[in-house]
Design a protein around this motif. Structure first.
Motif, PDB file in Angstrom:
ATOM      1  N   TYR A 193     -33.701  -1.527  34.672  1.00 53.11           N
ATOM      2  CA  TYR A 193     -34.372  -1.891  32.752  1.00 53.11           C
ATOM      3  C   TYR A 193     -35.793  -1.912  32.688  1.00 53.11           C
ATOM      4  O   TYR A 193     -36.712  -1.141  33.763  1.00 53.11           O
ATOM      5  CB  TYR A 193     -34.722  -3.474  33.230  1.00 53.11           C
ATOM      6  N   SER A 210     -30.167  -8.036  27.775  1.00 48.27           N
ATOM      7  CA  SER A 210     -29.915  -6.286  28.391  1.00 48.27           C
ATOM      8  C   SER A 210     -29.753  -6.790  29.532  1.00 48.27           C
ATOM      9  O   SER A 210     -29.317  -6.174  30.682  1.00 48.27           O
ATOM     10  CB  SER A 210     -31.427  -6.461  28.852  1.00 48.27           C
ATOM     11  N   ASP A 254     -36.581  -3.454  27.776  1.00 46.87           N
ATOM     12  CA  ASP A 254     -35.545  -4.664  28.402  1.00 46.87           C
ATOM     13  C   ASP A 254     -36.878  -5.790  28.590  1.00 46.87           C
ATOM     14  O   ASP A 254     -36.195  -7.237  28.630  1.00 46.87           O
ATOM     15  CB  ASP A 254     -35.227  -4.123  29.311  1.00 46.87           C
TER      16      ASP A 254
END
Length: 283
Positions: A193, A210, A254
């Protein structure tokens, strides 16, 4: 003999005056986990939040900006959006020279402060944001910044390169600097991420959309769900980011790494040479 002592004393004082490093103390509001710095601006002590998620240099009330000399107002106002999706329009100024707590900054952008955002307190409940001016990321553009939450301080230095001086406890971390801030990669063991280093975030949060369907979720009595994250390919203490489903669509990263990340890691950023290191808190 006395002349020699006087000469040595003058040399010592001269070296102090030419110091290229300054330490600013941090205090914390442990309800919201916010880091505060007191700066003397135009003879007045002002409490500000250290917020590396804010891209400008300083966000100050317009009545205080009006008192600062040697400034030029920009022709266009700035528009910005917070994580609640609120858009604010503000005036901005360039200040040629501004001394803050004995450290001289040149050609910095000062933006009219207007309250923004949403806060999650230390017990993970949502609250109205505290209305306090802000120190943003761009204040440190030409310097080396060390953010040390465990010792309640930051260090600002104008050294040219410190890579050779760091011991093995400092780990070099790849990062990107984009329109949202400083981005580093974190992993939940399933997926990587892109997370923003945000010292003004009360806690770490991650986008619901995400997260991989295979990622393990953590539940507790707060009613929130969490994801355990660590720096990609580097063994460090994990942090638990709150899963959050209300990011505006314009937010491309994210999530945010907030107080829980900074309380476990000292972060050093060399803006001139585009390098970043972390050092885990010694237990």
């Amino acid at each position: 003999m006395y002349k020699k002592l006087v000469s040595l004393l003058l040399l010592f004082i001269s070296n102090l005056a030419q110091s290229n490093e300054v330490i600013w103390d941090l205090t914390f509001d442990y309800k919201f986990n916010l880091p505060f710095i007191t700066l003397n601006i135009e003879g007045k002590n002002i409490i500000l939040i250290l917020d590396t998620g804010a891209k400008g240099a300083l966000y100050l009330p317009i009545d205080l900006i009006d008192k600062i000399p040697n400034k030029t107002e920009q022709d266009q106002t700035r528009k910005s959006m917070d994580l609640s999706g609120n858009i604010t329009e503000t005036r901005s100024f360039t200040i040629n020279n501004l001394t803050l707590n004995s450290f001289l900054f040149e050609k910095i952008e000062v933006i009219e402060y207007k309250n923004w955002g949403m806060s999650i307190s230390g017990d993970n409940t949502e609250n109205e944001n505290i209305d306090i001016p802000v120190i943003g990321l761009n204040l440190f553009n030409e310097y080396i910044l060390t953010i040390n939450f465990p010792e309640s301080k930051i260090i600002i230095s104008d050294e040219t390169d410190i890579s050779a001086d760091l011991n093995k406890k400092w780990i070099s971390i790849p990062f990107q600097l984009n329109g949202e801030g400083i981005v580093i990669n974190m992993s939940d063991g399933v997926k990587n991420y892109k997370m923003i280093l945000d010292s003004g975030a009360s806690t770490s949060i991650i986008k619901e959309q995400s997260i991989s369907s295979q990622t393990a979720r953590i539940n507790d009595d707060s009613g929130y769900q969490f994801v355990a994250l660590e720096i990609s390919n580097i063994p460090t203490d994990k942090i638990e980011a709150i899963i959050f489903d209300s990011f505006p669509t314009e937010f491309q990263s994210d999530g945010l790494l907030g107080f829980d990340f900074f309380s476990k890691n000292v972060v050093k950023i060399d803006f001139k040479n585009k390098k970043l290191w972390i050092k885990a808190e010694e237990k």
